[in-house]
Design a protein around this motif. Structure first.
Motif, PDB file in Angstrom:
ATOM      1  N   ILE A   1       0.829  -1.222   0.000  1.00 25.47           N
ATOM      2  CA  ILE A   1       0.000   0.000   0.000  1.00 25.47           C
ATOM      3  C   ILE A   1       0.855   1.260   0.000  1.00 25.47           C
ATOM      4  N   GLY A   2       2.140   1.118   0.193  1.00 29.59           N
ATOM      5  CA  GLY A   2       2.968   2.322   0.153  1.00 29.59           C
ATOM      6  C   GLY A   2       4.413   1.873  -0.008  1.00 29.59           C
TER       7      GLY A   2
ATOM      8  N   CYS B   1      12.868   3.321   2.504  1.00 24.70           N
ATOM      9  CA  CYS B   1      13.565   2.100   2.950  1.00 24.70           C
ATOM     10  C   CYS B   1      12.499   1.102   3.348  1.00 24.70           C
TER      11      CYS B   1
ATOM     12  N   ALA C   1      -1.398  -2.137   9.127  1.00 26.07           N
ATOM     13  CA  ALA C   1      -0.324  -1.879   8.160  1.00 26.07           C
ATOM     14  C   ALA C   1       0.922  -2.618   8.636  1.00 26.07           C
TER      15      ALA C   1
ATOM     16  N   ILE D   1      11.296  -3.234   7.446  1.00 25.93           N
ATOM     17  CA  ILE D   1      12.534  -2.454   7.325  1.00 25.93           C
ATOM     18  C   ILE D   1      13.701  -3.426   7.225  1.00 25.93           C
TER      19      ILE D   1
ATOM     20  N   ILE E   1       2.786   7.771  15.284  1.00 19.52           N
ATOM     21  CA  ILE E   1       2.404   6.418  14.863  1.00 19.52           C
ATOM     22  C   ILE E   1       2.539   5.451  16.044  1.00 19.52           C
TER      23      ILE E   1
ATOM     24  N   LEU F   1       1.407  -1.738  12.384  1.00 22.80           N
ATOM     25  CA  LEU F   1       0.983  -0.385  12.785  1.00 22.80           C
ATOM     26  C   LEU F   1      -0.483  -0.169  12.488  1.00 22.80           C
TER      27      LEU F   1
ATOM     28  N   MET G   1      -3.098   3.824   8.130  1.00 20.05           N
ATOM     29  CA  MET G   1      -3.240   5.272   7.881  1.00 20.05           C
ATOM     30  C   MET G   1      -3.656   5.428   6.416  1.00 20.05           C
TER      31      MET G   1
ATOM     32  N   GLY H   1      -2.581   7.837   3.621  1.00 22.31           N
ATOM     33  CA  GLY H   1      -1.222   7.797   3.044  1.00 22.31           C
ATOM     34  C   GLY H   1      -0.361   8.943   3.521  1.00 22.31           C
ATOM     35  N   GLU H   2       0.672   9.251   2.744  1.00 22.11           N
ATOM     36  CA  GLU H   2       1.646  10.272   3.150  1.00 22.11           C
ATOM     37  C   GLU H   2       1.157  11.679   2.782  1.00 22.11           C
TER      38      GLU H   2
HETATM   39  N1  YIR Z   1      12.687   3.922   8.154  1.00 21.77           N
HETATM   40  C1  YIR Z   1      12.747   3.702   9.469  1.00 21.77           C
HETATM   41  N2  YIR Z   1      13.853   3.385  10.095  1.00 21.77           N
HETATM   42  N3  YIR Z   1      11.581   3.807  10.200  1.00 21.77           N
HETATM   43  N4  YIR Z   1      10.426   4.036   9.548  1.00 21.77           N
HETATM   44  C2  YIR Z   1       9.277   3.770  10.115  1.00 21.77           C
HETATM   45  C3  YIR Z   1       9.180   3.267  11.522  1.00 21.77           C
HETATM   46  C4  YIR Z   1       8.050   2.265  11.637  1.00 21.77           C
HETATM   47  C5  YIR Z   1       6.751   2.903  11.210  1.00 21.77           C
HETATM   48  C6  YIR Z   1       6.845   3.499   9.847  1.00 21.77           C
HETATM   49  C7  YIR Z   1       5.690   3.608   9.062  1.00 21.77           C
HETATM   50  C8  YIR Z   1       5.784   4.174   7.792  1.00 21.77           C
HETATM   51  N5  YIR Z   1       4.704   4.295   6.927  1.00 21.77           N
HETATM   52  C9  YIR Z   1       3.456   3.832   7.130  1.00 21.77           C
HETATM   53  O1  YIR Z   1       3.058   3.287   8.165  1.00 21.77           O
HETATM   54  C10 YIR Z   1       2.532   3.986   6.017  1.00 21.77           C
HETATM   55  C11 YIR Z   1       2.825   4.537   4.771  1.00 21.77           C
HETATM   56  C12 YIR Z   1       1.643   4.440   4.040  1.00 21.77           C
HETATM   57  C13 YIR Z   1       1.316   4.821   2.734  1.00 21.77           C
HETATM   58  C14 YIR Z   1       0.012   4.581   2.265  1.00 21.77           C
HETATM   59  C15 YIR Z   1      -0.954   3.962   3.086  1.00 21.77           C
HETATM   60  C16 YIR Z   1      -0.603   3.584   4.382  1.00 21.77           C
HETATM   61  N6  YIR Z   1      -1.550   2.938   5.223  1.00 21.77           N
HETATM   62  O2  YIR Z   1      -2.726   2.747   4.769  1.00 21.77           O
HETATM   63  O3  YIR Z   1      -1.245   2.608   6.410  1.00 21.77           O
HETATM   64  C17 YIR Z   1       0.692   3.843   4.862  1.00 21.77           C
HETATM   65  N7  YIR Z   1       1.242   3.556   6.070  1.00 21.77           N
HETATM   66  C18 YIR Z   1       6.993   4.643   7.315  1.00 21.77           C
HETATM   67  C19 YIR Z   1       8.139   4.515   8.086  1.00 21.77           C
HETATM   68  C20 YIR Z   1       8.068   3.930   9.355  1.00 21.77           C
END
Ligand code: YIR
Length: 322
Positions: free
Chosen positions: A18-19, A23, A39, A43, A75, A91, A94, A97-98
């Motif tokens: 979904i996204g 990274c 979600a 990583i 989050i 998680l 969301m 999205g962004e």
């Molecule tokens: N890089 C790193 N070391 N830590 N990063 C992190 C730490 C862990 C949590 C985390 C969550 C996200 N992103 C989302 O959750 C998310 C993006 C997204 C896009 C569309 C829809 C949905 N959705 O419908 O949910 C989305 N959920 C991006 C980076 C990180």
């Protein structure tokens, strides 16, 4: 999903992507027991800073932060697994999205909506700073929207670059009698402790992008000036065609956050006191979605009114005291 941990596959069904984060990636998953949508952020451990040593330390610090923080605009992790080469973080979904993609698709966010999002970002970063955490990588890619509606909760994510403020040796030195202490230790001490000001700067850039649809600092914004020169000299332009319909108060917040000198830059709490944020209707909307009154739990029963009102009242008082 071949090399997923067994207990992960037993507990969750992973479906579509979904996204796509810079990274790792984000997938839609279902908790088998409740059929609830969640979600899954994967990583890859190799995405952490180079040498293995710091990678695991920085990853463990991030996981520790993710599990410790508790604010409606940060989050929240629901579950966590790891293998030799990846972290699997479950998680809350969301679905909006962004923020990055929302700004791109809308060109400019309407001022009242930008204010609602910015207020939530300030409250989230105020919470982080009060808990000795500096995010250090605030950008629209790291701000998630809870729904496709304009009025929605935002949540800040990605604590990869964040720093935990510890009691420093300098702080301990300044507690003792300075009989033998050199003068520069005092003068240098004045500037230490402004690292949290970097988050205020970044929020200024995020607010600028939300309101105007273009960033304050970018290549060729000013011929002959690199982006870093534009930033260190604080040179940016309010392009009239983009900023004409935007209030002077909004521009004033941006100007005071994009001050090059961190000593005079608006702090998070000063931004919360700025006239642009003195908007009771916006705050009521924000508090209403951040602390929903009848948050229905699994069996759909609403919390008893008085309890939630009390807790909401208590929270907002605590929130003010924070
Ligand atoms: N890089 C790193 N070391 N830590 N990063 C992190 C730490 C862990 C949590 C985390 C969550 C996200 N992103 C989302 O959750 C998310 C993006 C997204 C896009 C569309 C829809 C949905 N959705 O419908 O949910 C989305 N959920 C991006 C980076 C990180």
């Amino acid at each position: 999903q071949s090399n997923l941990p067994k207990e992960l596959s037993e507990k969750y069904m992973i479906t579509k992507k979904i996204g796509v984060g810079v990274c790792g990636e984000v997938k839609l998953a279902f908790e088998r027991a409740t059929c609830k949508k969640v979600a899954l952020k994967t990583i890859n451990k190799k995405d952490f800073p180079a040498s293995v040593g710091t990678a695991t330390r920085s990853a463990e610090r991030e996981i520790q932060i993710l599990q410790k923080i508790d604010h409606p605009c940060l989050i929240k992790t629901k579950d966590f697994f790891q293998t030799d080469d990846s972290y699997y973080i479950f998680l809350e979904l969301m679905e909006g999205g962004e923020l990055f993609d929302r700004v791109k698709s809308k060109q400019q966010i309407k001022e009242p909506i930008a204010k609602l999002y910015f207020y939530q970002m300030l409250k989230a970063v105020e919470y982080l700073h009060n808990n000795g955490i500096i995010h250090r990588d605030l950008k629209p890619e790291n701000v998630l929207l809870s729904s496709h509606d304009d009025v929605c909760v935002i949540k800040i994510t990605d604590f990869n670059q964040s720093k935990i403020l510890e009691e420093s040796a300098l702080m301990r030195t300044l507690c003792g009698t300075p009989t033998y202490l050199a003068p520069e230790v005092f003068t240098d001490a004045v500037t230490v402790g402004y690292s949290r000001a970097v988050d205020a700067w970044s929020l200024g850039v995020v607010l600028f992008v939300c309101l105007a649809g273009y960033p304050p600092f970018y290549p060729d914004a000013r011929i002959g000036l690199s982006v870093s020169d534009q930033i260190t000299q604080g040179i940016y332009t309010f392009i009239p065609s983009k900023w004409d319909g935007i209030s002077d108060d909004a521009k004033d917040v941006v100007k005071k956050l994009l001050r090059v000198d961190p000593n005079v830059r608006l702090t998070i709490e000063e931004a919360l006191q700025h006239p642009w944020l003195m908007d009771e209707a916006m705050k009521e909307t924000a508090e209403g979605i951040m602390y929903p009154k009848d948050s229905r739990d699994a069996d759909g029963t609403a919390d008893s009114g008085d309890a939630t009102v009390a807790s909401t009242g208590k929270r907002s008082r605590e929130d003010e005291e924070e």
